[in-house]
Design an enzyme around this catalytic site. Structure first.
Site, PDB file in Angstrom:
ATOM      1  N   ASN A 215      11.084  -0.181   3.467  1.00 37.15           N
ATOM      2  CA  ASN A 215       9.646   0.000   3.701  1.00 37.15           C
ATOM      3  C   ASN A 215       8.929  -1.309   4.051  1.00 37.15           C
ATOM      4  O   ASN A 215       7.907  -1.281   4.736  1.00 37.15           O
ATOM      5  CB  ASN A 215       9.043   0.623   2.430  1.00 37.15           C
ATOM      6  CG  ASN A 215       7.539   0.489   2.365  1.00 37.15           C
ATOM      7  OD1 ASN A 215       6.813   1.181   3.074  1.00 37.15           O
ATOM      8  ND2 ASN A 215       7.043  -0.424   1.534  1.00 37.15           N
TER       9      ASN A 215
ATOM     10  N   TYR B 268       5.835  -5.548  17.055  1.00 35.06           N
ATOM     11  CA  TYR B 268       5.888  -4.501  16.016  1.00 35.06           C
ATOM     12  C   TYR B 268       6.514  -3.215  16.579  1.00 35.06           C
ATOM     13  O   TYR B 268       7.402  -2.612  15.959  1.00 35.06           O
ATOM     14  CB  TYR B 268       4.457  -4.241  15.536  1.00 35.06           C
ATOM     15  CG  TYR B 268       4.313  -3.247  14.412  1.00 35.06           C
ATOM     16  CD1 TYR B 268       4.565  -3.615  13.089  1.00 35.06           C
ATOM     17  CD2 TYR B 268       3.878  -1.942  14.655  1.00 35.06           C
ATOM     18  CE1 TYR B 268       4.394  -2.701  12.054  1.00 35.06           C
ATOM     19  CE2 TYR B 268       3.702  -1.029  13.627  1.00 35.06           C
ATOM     20  CZ  TYR B 268       3.959  -1.416  12.325  1.00 35.06           C
ATOM     21  OH  TYR B 268       3.792  -0.518  11.299  1.00 35.06           O
TER      22      TYR B 268
ATOM     23  N   PRO C   1       5.068   7.126  10.100  1.00 34.50           N
ATOM     24  CA  PRO C   1       3.693   7.472   9.723  1.00 34.50           C
ATOM     25  C   PRO C   1       2.693   7.048  10.791  1.00 34.50           C
ATOM     26  O   PRO C   1       2.907   6.075  11.515  1.00 34.50           O
ATOM     27  CB  PRO C   1       3.452   6.651   8.448  1.00 34.50           C
ATOM     28  CG  PRO C   1       4.757   6.051   8.066  1.00 34.50           C
ATOM     29  CD  PRO C   1       5.584   6.001   9.309  1.00 34.50           C
ATOM     30  N   GLY C   2       1.587   7.782  10.829  1.00 35.14           N
ATOM     31  CA  GLY C   2       0.431   7.335  11.594  1.00 35.14           C
ATOM     32  C   GLY C   2      -0.404   6.413  10.716  1.00 35.14           C
ATOM     33  O   GLY C   2       0.092   5.848   9.734  1.00 35.14           O
TER      34      GLY C   2
ATOM     35  N   VAL D 190      13.343 -10.010   2.580  1.00 36.59           N
ATOM     36  CA  VAL D 190      14.098  -9.039   3.387  1.00 36.59           C
ATOM     37  C   VAL D 190      14.499  -9.599   4.747  1.00 36.59           C
ATOM     38  O   VAL D 190      15.367  -9.045   5.416  1.00 36.59           O
ATOM     39  CB  VAL D 190      13.336  -7.695   3.571  1.00 36.59           C
ATOM     40  CG1 VAL D 190      13.127  -6.992   2.252  1.00 36.59           C
ATOM     41  CG2 VAL D 190      12.036  -7.887   4.336  1.00 36.59           C
TER      42      VAL D 190
ATOM     43  N   ILE E 177       5.706  -6.100   8.406  1.00 37.62           N
ATOM     44  CA  ILE E 177       4.503  -6.898   8.686  1.00 37.62           C
ATOM     45  C   ILE E 177       4.034  -6.644  10.117  1.00 37.62           C
ATOM     46  O   ILE E 177       4.794  -6.130  10.944  1.00 37.62           O
ATOM     47  CB  ILE E 177       4.766  -8.418   8.517  1.00 37.62           C
ATOM     48  CG1 ILE E 177       5.904  -8.893   9.444  1.00 37.62           C
ATOM     49  CG2 ILE E 177       5.051  -8.773   7.073  1.00 37.62           C
ATOM     50  CD1 ILE E 177       6.025 -10.417   9.531  1.00 37.62           C
ATOM     51  N   THR E 178       2.798  -7.026  10.375  1.00 39.59           N
ATOM     52  CA  THR E 178       2.298  -7.067  11.753  1.00 39.59           C
ATOM     53  C   THR E 178       1.855  -8.502  12.055  1.00 39.59           C
ATOM     54  O   THR E 178       1.403  -9.223  11.146  1.00 39.59           O
ATOM     55  CB  THR E 178       1.070  -6.148  11.946  1.00 39.59           C
ATOM     56  OG1 THR E 178       0.103  -6.482  10.954  1.00 39.59           O
ATOM     57  CG2 THR E 178       1.435  -4.681  11.810  1.00 39.59           C
TER      58      THR E 178
ATOM     59  N   GLY F  68       0.809  -1.219   0.000  1.00 43.07           N
ATOM     60  CA  GLY F  68       0.000   0.000   0.000  1.00 43.07           C
ATOM     61  C   GLY F  68       0.842   1.269   0.000  1.00 43.07           C
ATOM     62  O   GLY F  68       0.652   2.157  -0.828  1.00 43.07           O
TER      63      GLY F  68
ATOM     64  N   GLN G 134       0.923  -4.939  20.238  1.00 43.70           N
ATOM     65  CA  GLN G 134       1.980  -4.808  19.210  1.00 43.70           C
ATOM     66  C   GLN G 134       3.374  -4.730  19.842  1.00 43.70           C
ATOM     67  O   GLN G 134       4.208  -3.952  19.390  1.00 43.70           O
ATOM     68  CB  GLN G 134       1.743  -3.560  18.358  1.00 43.70           C
ATOM     69  CG  GLN G 134       0.555  -3.692  17.405  1.00 43.70           C
ATOM     70  CD  GLN G 134       0.598  -2.674  16.286  1.00 43.70           C
ATOM     71  OE1 GLN G 134       0.966  -1.523  16.500  1.00 43.70           O
ATOM     72  NE2 GLN G 134       0.218  -3.081  15.078  1.00 43.70           N
TER      73      GLN G 134
HETATM   74  P1  NAP Z   1       1.560  -3.710   3.077  1.00 46.40           P
HETATM   75  O1  NAP Z   1       0.608  -3.195   2.067  1.00 46.40           O
HETATM   76  O2  NAP Z   1       1.216  -4.970   3.813  1.00 46.40           O
HETATM   77  O3  NAP Z   1       2.977  -3.849   2.399  1.00 46.40           O
HETATM   78  C1  NAP Z   1       4.040  -4.455   3.049  1.00 46.40           C
HETATM   79  C2  NAP Z   1       5.019  -4.903   2.011  1.00 46.40           C
HETATM   80  O4  NAP Z   1       6.109  -5.575   2.674  1.00 46.40           O
HETATM   81  C3  NAP Z   1       4.408  -5.880   1.016  1.00 46.40           C
HETATM   82  O5  NAP Z   1       4.636  -5.371  -0.283  1.00 46.40           O
HETATM   83  C4  NAP Z   1       5.198  -7.169   1.229  1.00 46.40           C
HETATM   84  O6  NAP Z   1       5.549  -7.777   0.017  1.00 46.40           O
HETATM   85  C5  NAP Z   1       6.476  -6.677   1.878  1.00 46.40           C
HETATM   86  N1  NAP Z   1       7.058  -7.750   2.692  1.00 46.40           N
HETATM   87  C6  NAP Z   1       6.578  -8.294   3.823  1.00 46.40           C
HETATM   88  N2  NAP Z   1       7.401  -9.284   4.241  1.00 46.40           N
HETATM   89  C7  NAP Z   1       8.417  -9.366   3.342  1.00 46.40           C
HETATM   90  C8  NAP Z   1       9.562 -10.200   3.217  1.00 46.40           C
HETATM   91  N3  NAP Z   1       9.882 -11.135   4.121  1.00 46.40           N
HETATM   92  N4  NAP Z   1      10.378  -9.990   2.164  1.00 46.40           N
HETATM   93  C9  NAP Z   1      10.098  -9.050   1.241  1.00 46.40           C
HETATM   94  N5  NAP Z   1       9.024  -8.236   1.297  1.00 46.40           N
HETATM   95  C10 NAP Z   1       8.192  -8.392   2.339  1.00 46.40           C
HETATM   96  O7  NAP Z   1       1.832  -2.616   4.220  1.00 46.40           O
HETATM   97  P2  NAP Z   1       1.921  -1.019   4.107  1.00 46.40           P
HETATM   98  O8  NAP Z   1       0.749  -0.475   4.790  1.00 46.40           O
HETATM   99  O9  NAP Z   1       2.230  -0.596   2.735  1.00 46.40           O
HETATM  100  O10 NAP Z   1       3.174  -0.744   5.062  1.00 46.40           O
HETATM  101  C11 NAP Z   1       4.460  -0.407   4.549  1.00 46.40           C
HETATM  102  C12 NAP Z   1       5.332   0.028   5.705  1.00 46.40           C
HETATM  103  O11 NAP Z   1       4.749   1.152   6.351  1.00 46.40           O
HETATM  104  C13 NAP Z   1       5.509  -1.046   6.784  1.00 46.40           C
HETATM  105  O12 NAP Z   1       6.829  -1.039   7.257  1.00 46.40           O
HETATM  106  C14 NAP Z   1       4.551  -0.592   7.862  1.00 46.40           C
HETATM  107  O13 NAP Z   1       4.937  -1.048   9.134  1.00 46.40           O
HETATM  108  C15 NAP Z   1       4.662   0.913   7.734  1.00 46.40           C
HETATM  109  N6  NAP Z   1       3.520   1.645   8.267  1.00 46.40           N
HETATM  110  C16 NAP Z   1       2.284   1.488   7.712  1.00 46.40           C
HETATM  111  C17 NAP Z   1       1.223   2.200   8.235  1.00 46.40           C
HETATM  112  C18 NAP Z   1      -0.166   2.077   7.677  1.00 46.40           C
HETATM  113  O14 NAP Z   1      -1.070   2.720   8.226  1.00 46.40           O
HETATM  114  N7  NAP Z   1      -0.384   1.311   6.627  1.00 46.40           N
HETATM  115  C19 NAP Z   1       1.415   3.066   9.315  1.00 46.40           C
HETATM  116  C20 NAP Z   1       2.689   3.207   9.843  1.00 46.40           C
HETATM  117  C21 NAP Z   1       3.742   2.492   9.299  1.00 46.40           C
HETATM  118  P3  NAP Z   1       4.814  -9.143  -0.445  1.00 46.40           P
HETATM  119  O15 NAP Z   1       3.364  -8.783  -0.578  1.00 46.40           O
HETATM  120  O16 NAP Z   1       5.475  -9.498  -1.693  1.00 46.40           O
HETATM  121  O17 NAP Z   1       5.062 -10.110   0.692  1.00 46.40           O
END
Ligand code: NAP
Length: 248
Positions: A89, A154, A184-185, A63, A92-93, A15, A151
């Site tokens: 970037n 996390y 980010p929030g 990763v 996971i959670t 995302g 969490q």
């Molecule tokens: P997301 O849509 O679940 O994307 C996470 C990405 O990480 C996916 O593309 C996934 O790729 C990849 N990933 C997970 N495990 C992996 C592994 N072992 N090796 C390689 N790639 C891996 O989550 P998002 O919301 O975009 O979050 C991105 C970042 O922002 C994260 O670090 C999250 O903690 C942080 N964040 C998000 C939010 C929010 O509100 N969404 C808020 C604060 C911080 P695959 O699908 O190919 O596995």
């Protein structure tokens, strides 16, 4: 540097990752996204992005595994010669209270969210040092700064990210390479849209003073700025982007 810069975004199909890839592409970077080795959507995603006017290379890298990251980065450098911006970037959670948390869910979150910084960053460093220019941008979370019940795994990784950022920023400060954290929030991404609507609408959004979720594009804009030459004096910083949910 006159050459076209290359930005590497881990979890680039997620995302937030997708928004970062799109923003960096629009800003003139050649963009490389990574996804998990088992991800079957890469070609489809590349095609749909191409139809929307974006061109991304995708490499499959776990990763959480050093050998996979080292091999992946070596392949990228063989193919393209340099990596200028690394956005750590992927994340996971695996939420539950600590009393109920399995050792496996503790470990997999630490390996994916924190070991990944070592695994991805170390292999790109020599290349950045040789270029005398680089940007490392690590994606943390508001929940590292304020805590979040359910969490511990996390929050521990996301808080650890900033310790890594500060130490590495000092190591690289004289080499033209900046290292920063973005926290980010809650964002309007798939990760957050999986939260049950009643929790989202009655608990999470009311805690955000601006009264809405953040947009992935808003975080991507900050990544783009930190990657720019204009941000050369910002290093070792942890920049909050959370709609006022937590102020420190
Ligand atoms: P997301 O849509 O679940 O994307 C996470 C990405 O990480 C996916 O593309 C996934 O790729 C990849 N990933 C997970 N495990 C992996 C592994 N072992 N090796 C390689 N790639 C891996 O989550 P998002 O919301 O975009 O979050 C991105 C970042 O922002 C994260 O670090 C999250 O903690 C942080 N964040 C998000 C939010 C929010 O509100 N969404 C808020 C604060 C911080 P695959 O699908 O190919 O596995």
């Amino acid at each position: 540097m006159d050459r076209q810069k290359i930005a590497l975004v881990t979890g680039g199909m997620g995302g937030l990752g997708e928004a970062i890839c799109q923003r960096m592409f629009k800003s003139g970077y050649r963009v490389v996204a990574t996804c998990s080795p088992e991800n079957q959507q890469a070609q489809l995603w590349q095609k749909s992005q191409k139809d929307a006017g974006f061109e991304f290379r995708v490499y499959k890298v776990d990763v959480a595994e050093y050998a996979s990251c080292e091999a992946g980065v070596r392949m990228m450098l063989d193919d393209m010669g340099h990596i200028d911006v690394l956005v750590n970037n992927a994340g996971i959670t695996r939420d539950s209270t600590l009393r109920k948390m399995s050792a496996e869910n503790w470990r997999i979150v630490l390996r994916t969210n924190l070991d990944s910084l070592f695994n991805m960053t170390q292999p790109v460093l020599d290349n950045m040092v040789r270029s005398e220019w680089g940007r490392i941008i690590n994606i943390s979370s508001v929940n590292a700064q304020k805590g979040a019940a359910g969490q511990t795994n996390y929050a521990a990784t996301k808080a650890g990210i900033h310790g890594f950022t500060k130490a590495l920023a000092l190591e690289l400060a004289r080499k033209g390479i900046t290292v920063n954290t973005i926290s980010p929030g809650y964002l309007r991404t798939r990760m957050v849209m999986k939260v049950p609507p009643d929790i989202l609408n009655n608990k999470i959004i009311p805690e955000i003073p601006v009264g809405r979720l953040g947009e992935p594009a808003e975080v991507a804009g900050l990544v783009d700025y930190l990657a720019s030459n204009a941000a050369a004096f910002i290093t070792g910083a942890n920049i909050a982007i959370n709609g006022g949910q937590h102020m420190s």
